[in-house]
Design a protein around this motif. Structure first.
Motif, short mmCIF file in Angstrom:
data_model
loop_
_atom_site.label_atom_id
_atom_site.label_comp_id
_atom_site.label_asym_id
_atom_site.label_seq_id
_atom_site.Cartn_x
_atom_site.Cartn_y
_atom_site.Cartn_z
N LEU A 267 35.76 37.62 43.48
CA LEU A 267 37.00 37.57 42.70
C LEU A 267 36.82 36.66 41.48
O LEU A 267 37.55 36.79 40.50
CB LEU A 267 38.16 37.07 43.57
N ALA A 270 36.28 38.71 38.47
CA ALA A 270 37.34 39.67 38.13
C ALA A 270 38.10 39.22 36.88
O ALA A 270 37.93 38.09 36.39
CB ALA A 270 38.31 39.81 39.30
N SER A 271 38.92 40.09 36.37
CA SER A 271 39.80 39.74 35.25
C SER A 271 41.00 38.95 35.79
O SER A 271 41.26 38.94 37.00
CB SER A 271 40.29 40.99 34.54
N ALA A 273 44.12 39.68 35.41
CA ALA A 273 45.07 40.62 36.00
C ALA A 273 44.63 41.04 37.40
O ALA A 273 45.47 41.19 38.30
CB ALA A 273 45.21 41.86 35.10
N GLU A 274 43.34 41.19 37.61
CA GLU A 274 42.83 41.59 38.92
C GLU A 274 43.00 40.47 39.95
O GLU A 274 43.27 40.74 41.13
CB GLU A 274 41.36 42.00 38.81
N TRP A 276 45.45 38.26 39.96
CA TRP A 276 46.86 38.27 40.35
C TRP A 276 47.18 39.48 41.23
O TRP A 276 47.98 39.37 42.17
CB TRP A 276 47.75 38.25 39.11
N GLN A 277 46.60 40.61 40.95
CA GLN A 277 46.84 41.79 41.78
C GLN A 277 46.36 41.53 43.22
O GLN A 277 47.05 41.87 44.19
CB GLN A 277 46.13 43.00 41.19
N TRP A 278 45.16 40.95 43.34
CA TRP A 278 44.65 40.62 44.67
C TRP A 278 45.57 39.62 45.36
O TRP A 278 45.89 39.77 46.55
CB TRP A 278 43.24 40.04 44.56
N SER A 281 48.74 41.11 46.72
CA SER A 281 48.50 42.01 47.84
C SER A 281 48.16 41.27 49.12
O SER A 281 48.37 41.79 50.23
CB SER A 281 47.36 42.98 47.52
#
Length: 303
Positions: A267, A270-271, A273-274, A276-278, A281
């Motif tokens: 992670l 990751a970006s 945005a990715e 925060w998405q993780w 979830s």
């Protein structure tokens, strides 16, 4: 009104650090996972402690880290009239009384409580002849406050024995934090308060004050505070390193690890945005149940 309205309320006494980030991340994710709003409030109530420019830097770093708040940023320094109006209301109903005692006088006769000497009620029935009120205190009577904390569990505090009548208007003329935070949370319709466990002992006073003012009580969740190797809370006073905009991804992943969310190592690549998405979830506040403090041991914080 939304079903969930949370907030993050930093004090601009310095820059945000990793300990601050834990509270920001936890409050933000709790609000977003619940489909609620997340408000931002700057608690600049104590002018002598304010660091020039810190409020602007706090907003800049939160923006750089991808936090998105709802509505305008509120500043306590602009809400003095609201606090004073509630103080006058408490005076008119007899719940607030003037106190002429100095700190030295109180310390000489008081027993120790959870937050310093317990005020013995010297001025509760009136001021001694020739003395003037220095502060204004809230009567607590025989109040025992219970509340259920989403992280720390069931809590109980005997206000008269552990705190005593506490000041809402200080001797230096400043409004006390306990009043300001209660008035602000009510005025902004806050339904859930997620913050550090260092404020856990203040919560019963706030619950009692909410009752006296006729406010609804929000739900509380006190997450563990981050401590250094000496067991001291990570803070500006313990020279905590400020957050850096260029380390947003790494710092957020570290914060998630410290909050026991078990983010994968990749992670970090990751970006924003990715990340925060993780986080949305996988967020589970119950992973922190019963934990009051955490150390940085075993976590690559980058600081």
């Amino acid at each position: 009104m939304p079903v969930y309205r949370g907030r993050f309320a930093p004090s601009p006494t310095g820059d945000l650090h990793l300990g601050s980030l834990l509270a920001a991340v936890a409050s933000y994710l709790e609000a977003r996972v619940a489909g609620g709003e997340w408000l931002l409030r700057i608690e600049d109530l104590d002018p002598p402690r304010i660091v020039p420019g810190a409020a602007d830097r706090i907003l800049q770093i939160l923006d750089a880290y991808g936090f998105e708040w709802d509505g305008p940023v509120r500043y306590q320094s602009e809400r003095g009239d609201l606090y004073l109006a509630e103080i006058e209301r408490l005076k008119s109903t007899g719940w607030l009384y003037g106190c002429a005692c100095t700190r030295k006088e109180i310390a000489a006769i008081a027993h120790a409580g959870i937050d310093g000497p317990v005020y013995p009620g010297t001025c509760r029935t009136g001021l001694a002849g020739g003395r003037m009120a220095r502060a204004w205190r809230l009567r607590v009577g025989e109040a025992v406050v219970d509340f259920e904390d989403a992280v720390q569990g069931w809590r109980r505090q005997d206000l008269v024995r552990e705190v005593g009548d506490f000041a809402l208007l200080r001797a230096d003329g400043l409004v006390a934090y306990q009043l300001a935070v209660v008035v602000d949370d009510a005025a902004q319709g806050i339904t859930h308060v997620v913050r550090g466990a260092d404020l856990l002992d203040s919560t019963p006073r706030q619950c009692y004050l909410q009752q006296r003012l006729g406010y609804l009580r929000p739900a509380y969740a006190h997450i563990p505070v981050l401590v250094n190797a000496q067991g001291e809370k990570l803070s500006k006073q313990t020279l905590a390193a400020p957050l850096q905009a260029g380390l947003a991804v790494h710092s957020l992943v570290a914060a998630l690890a410290l909050l026991r969310q078990l983010p994968p190592q990749d992670l970090n690549r990751a970006s924003l945005a990715e990340v925060w998405q993780w986080a949305r979830s996988h967020w589970r506040i119950d992973a922190l149940a019963g934990v009051k403090s955490i150390t940085m041991q075993g976590v690559d914080t980058g600081f």
